[in-house]
Design a protein around this motif. Structure first.
Motif, PDB file in Angstrom:
ATOM      1  N   SER A  56      18.961  14.134  20.391  1.00 36.11           N
ATOM      2  CA  SER A  56      17.854  14.421  19.481  1.00 36.11           C
ATOM      3  C   SER A  56      16.544  13.819  20.002  1.00 36.11           C
ATOM      4  O   SER A  56      15.500  14.480  20.004  1.00 36.11           O
ATOM      5  N   THR A  57      16.591  12.583  20.465  1.00 34.84           N
ATOM      6  CA  THR A  57      15.397  11.913  21.003  1.00 34.84           C
ATOM      7  C   THR A  57      14.866  12.656  22.222  1.00 34.84           C
ATOM      8  O   THR A  57      13.655  12.879  22.346  1.00 34.84           O
ATOM      9  N   ILE A  91      13.443  26.643  17.577  1.00 38.20           N
ATOM     10  CA  ILE A  91      14.888  26.718  17.798  1.00 38.20           C
ATOM     11  C   ILE A  91      15.438  25.332  18.119  1.00 38.20           C
ATOM     12  O   ILE A  91      16.470  24.924  17.593  1.00 38.20           O
ATOM     13  N   LEU A  92      14.733  24.599  18.972  1.00 33.74           N
ATOM     14  CA  LEU A  92      15.173  23.241  19.298  1.00 33.74           C
ATOM     15  C   LEU A  92      15.007  22.308  18.105  1.00 33.74           C
ATOM     16  O   LEU A  92      15.817  21.405  17.907  1.00 33.74           O
ATOM     17  N   GLN A  93      13.970  22.541  17.306  1.00 32.07           N
ATOM     18  CA  GLN A  93      13.789  21.722  16.106  1.00 32.07           C
ATOM     19  C   GLN A  93      14.956  21.928  15.148  1.00 32.07           C
ATOM     20  O   GLN A  93      15.389  20.989  14.482  1.00 32.07           O
ATOM     21  N   GLU A  94      15.487  23.139  15.085  1.00 33.49           N
ATOM     22  CA  GLU A  94      16.675  23.394  14.259  1.00 33.49           C
ATOM     23  C   GLU A  94      17.855  22.545  14.725  1.00 33.49           C
ATOM     24  O   GLU A  94      18.591  22.000  13.909  1.00 33.49           O
ATOM     25  N   LEU A  95      18.031  22.420  16.055  1.00 31.42           N
ATOM     26  CA  LEU A  95      19.112  21.595  16.574  1.00 31.42           C
ATOM     27  C   LEU A  95      18.887  20.128  16.208  1.00 31.42           C
ATOM     28  O   LEU A  95      19.820  19.431  15.794  1.00 31.42           O
ATOM     29  N   ARG A 103      23.085  28.050  16.088  1.00 30.62           N
ATOM     30  CA  ARG A 103      23.169  29.317  16.817  1.00 30.62           C
ATOM     31  C   ARG A 103      21.899  29.538  17.615  1.00 30.62           C
ATOM     32  O   ARG A 103      20.802  29.386  17.086  1.00 30.62           O
ATOM     33  N   LEU A 104      22.089  29.926  18.853  1.00 21.82           N
ATOM     34  CA  LEU A 104      20.970  30.205  19.743  1.00 21.82           C
ATOM     35  C   LEU A 104      21.008  31.679  20.112  1.00 21.82           C
ATOM     36  O   LEU A 104      21.578  32.070  21.113  1.00 21.82           O
TER      37      LEU A 104
END
Length: 144
Positions: free
Chosen positions: A124-125, A42-46, A65-66
């Protein structure tokens, strides 16, 4: 310092496949603290959305979307829109959190805040470090 996006890991499954985080989203007029379950994907999608926004120069708004499409109790979405040529990004936050068994336990919010492409790169980092388990806390997107 107050950040517009903060996330802290509060619990992790022994298999490390999923975990619970406290997600804090803030604007100058509204803030939300949500405890949500998530996985690294899910975080990788962000992270991918942020890269996509950079690669497309923000020509199209991107929505992250979460929530589980099968779940009706908690939904969070962030829409990232480039609003000027200097790299200012508007983030539209939409939250619907309800407990079906208690009609009085319901939270709904819709608010906006602004950030920059550079601050999204910082987010992102930090999210990458969070996924690699180098940190349990993300604090990014300083108010302008």
């Amino acid at each position: 310092m107050v950040y517009q996006f903060e996330m802290e890991r509060i619990w992790i499954d022994e298999t490390e496949l999923f975990y619970q985080v406290k997600l804090q989203l803030r604007s100058s007029v509204c803030s939300s603290n949500q405890n949500v379950y998530m996985q690294d994907e899910i975080l990788q999608e962000l992270i991918d959305f942020i890269a996509g926004l950079n690669n497309a120069w923000g020509k199209e708004p991107l929505i992250w979307r979460l929530f589980d499409s099968d779940a009706d109790d908690q939904k969070i979405s962030l829409t990232f829109t480039l609003i000027d040529r200097t790299g200012t990004i508007q983030v539209d936050v939409w939250i619907d959190d309800k407990w079906d068994h208690d009609p009085f336990d319901h939270f709904h919010a819709a608010f906006k805040f602004r950030t920059t492409m550079g601050q999204l790169d910082d987010l992102s980092t930090q999210l990458k470090r969070f996924i690699r388990r180098e940190t349990d806390h993300v604090a990014s997107l300083r108010p302008e």
